[in-house]
Design an enzyme around this catalytic site. Structure first.
Site, PDB file in Angstrom:
ATOM      1  N   ALA A 129      50.329  26.864  49.076  1.00 43.98           N
ATOM      2  CA  ALA A 129      50.451  26.273  50.410  1.00 43.98           C
ATOM      3  C   ALA A 129      50.521  27.356  51.487  1.00 43.98           C
ATOM      4  CB  ALA A 129      51.690  25.374  50.473  1.00 43.98           C
ATOM      5  N   TYR A 130      51.247  28.430  51.184  1.00 47.90           N
ATOM      6  CA  TYR A 130      51.349  29.557  52.125  1.00 47.90           C
ATOM      7  C   TYR A 130      49.976  30.172  52.375  1.00 47.90           C
ATOM      8  CZ  TYR A 130      52.371  34.375  53.600  1.00 47.90           C
ATOM      9  OH  TYR A 130      52.382  35.591  54.247  1.00 47.90           O
ATOM     10  N   ASN A 131      49.264  30.515  51.290  1.00 48.38           N
ATOM     11  CA  ASN A 131      47.977  31.174  51.446  1.00 48.38           C
ATOM     12  C   ASN A 131      46.946  30.265  52.114  1.00 48.38           C
ATOM     13  OD1 ASN A 131      47.807  33.999  50.385  1.00 48.38           O
ATOM     14  ND2 ASN A 131      48.793  33.057  48.635  1.00 48.38           N
TER      15      ASN A 131
END
Length: 251
Positions: free
Chosen positions: A151-153
């Site tokens: 989700a971060y990337n």
């Protein structure tokens, strides 16, 4: 470095995401180099202490709230008399294997990392000086995702595309996207499950995704402040994309 003769002395700077980590360090370094600094973030206890330390102004802001972004940015702009530079460092990095990542996790990551940055850009634009600079912190690992941070990337990759669109539609704006690599003394792993982290660290090590050394927090902060100063003082040039990676020292 003292403020006198500094490349950013007297600049009016807003740092969003300044309660800890890179944002906090940027605010401190900018003030030390003579800037007039306003800071914004959710944790007002930490932010108020920082503002007192640097002689700046603190504003409570949750970047997941679009209405709050406009209101707080306007208040900060009124306090400083406008902005010469805005630095956005607000980031969340939910840790979970992709099959365990629920919709709420994806929404949270995109709301902060992607839509939050876009919302701040929209809000600060009318308050920027003619040679004003906006620096947005992204990730050095975009396009090279590690396990456990999907989700971060993905949110940082989407942010990169949004900034391409801003540059395409508003070439008059100096927007700097800085991909930041592993850095010491940040809170990016705050709240992560320790057992999961242990598994992820093994995976990252196996695939050569953990550097032998991380970048020092103050070095990263000073670099970001210097980038702001360079862009502000050289208004015909935009360092559009800068990647910061740890320098691995011998011995």
């Amino acid at each position: 470095m003292s403020g006198e003769g500094s490349d950013i002395a007297g600049l009016r700077v807003l740092v969003v995401g300044a309660s800890s980590g890179i944002g906090h360090a940027v605010a401190v370094r900018a003030a030390e180099r003579g800037a007039k600094v306003a800071v914004a973030a959710r944790r007002m206890d930490l932010l108020t202490e920082l503002a007192e330390q640097i002689g700046g102004s603190a504003f409570e802001l949750d970047v997941e709230d679009p209405g709050a972004i406009g209101r707080v940015v306007a208040e900060a702009a009124q306090t400083l008399g406008g902005f010469d530079a805005v630095v956005f460092t607000s980031t969340v990095a939910p840790m979970a294997h992709i099959e365990d990542t629920d919709v709420a996790t994806w929404i949270h990551a995109f709301n902060v990392n992607t839509l939050g940055a876009n919302g701040v850009l929209r809000a600060v634009r009318p308050h920027l000086s003619d040679t004003g600079v906006v620096l947005i912190a992204s990730s050095h690992d975009v396009g090279r995702p590690r396990a456990g941070v999907a989700a971060y990337n993905a949110s940082k990759a989407a942010l990169n595309e949004i900034l391409h669109s801003w540059r395409s539609e508003h070439p008059d704006l100096a927007i700097l996207r800085v991909g930041i690599g592993p850095t010491e003394d940040t809170e990016i792993l705050r709240g992560a499950d320790r057992e999961l982290l242990a598994l992820l660290f093994k995976s990252w090590t196996k695939h050569g995704q953990l550097p032998a050394q991380m970048s020092a927090l103050n070095d990263v902060a000073n670099t970001l402040v210097s980038l702001v100063g360079t862009a502000y003082l050289n208004p015909s040039v935009v360092p559009e994309v800068v990647q910061l990676a740890p320098r691995i020292r011998r011995g």
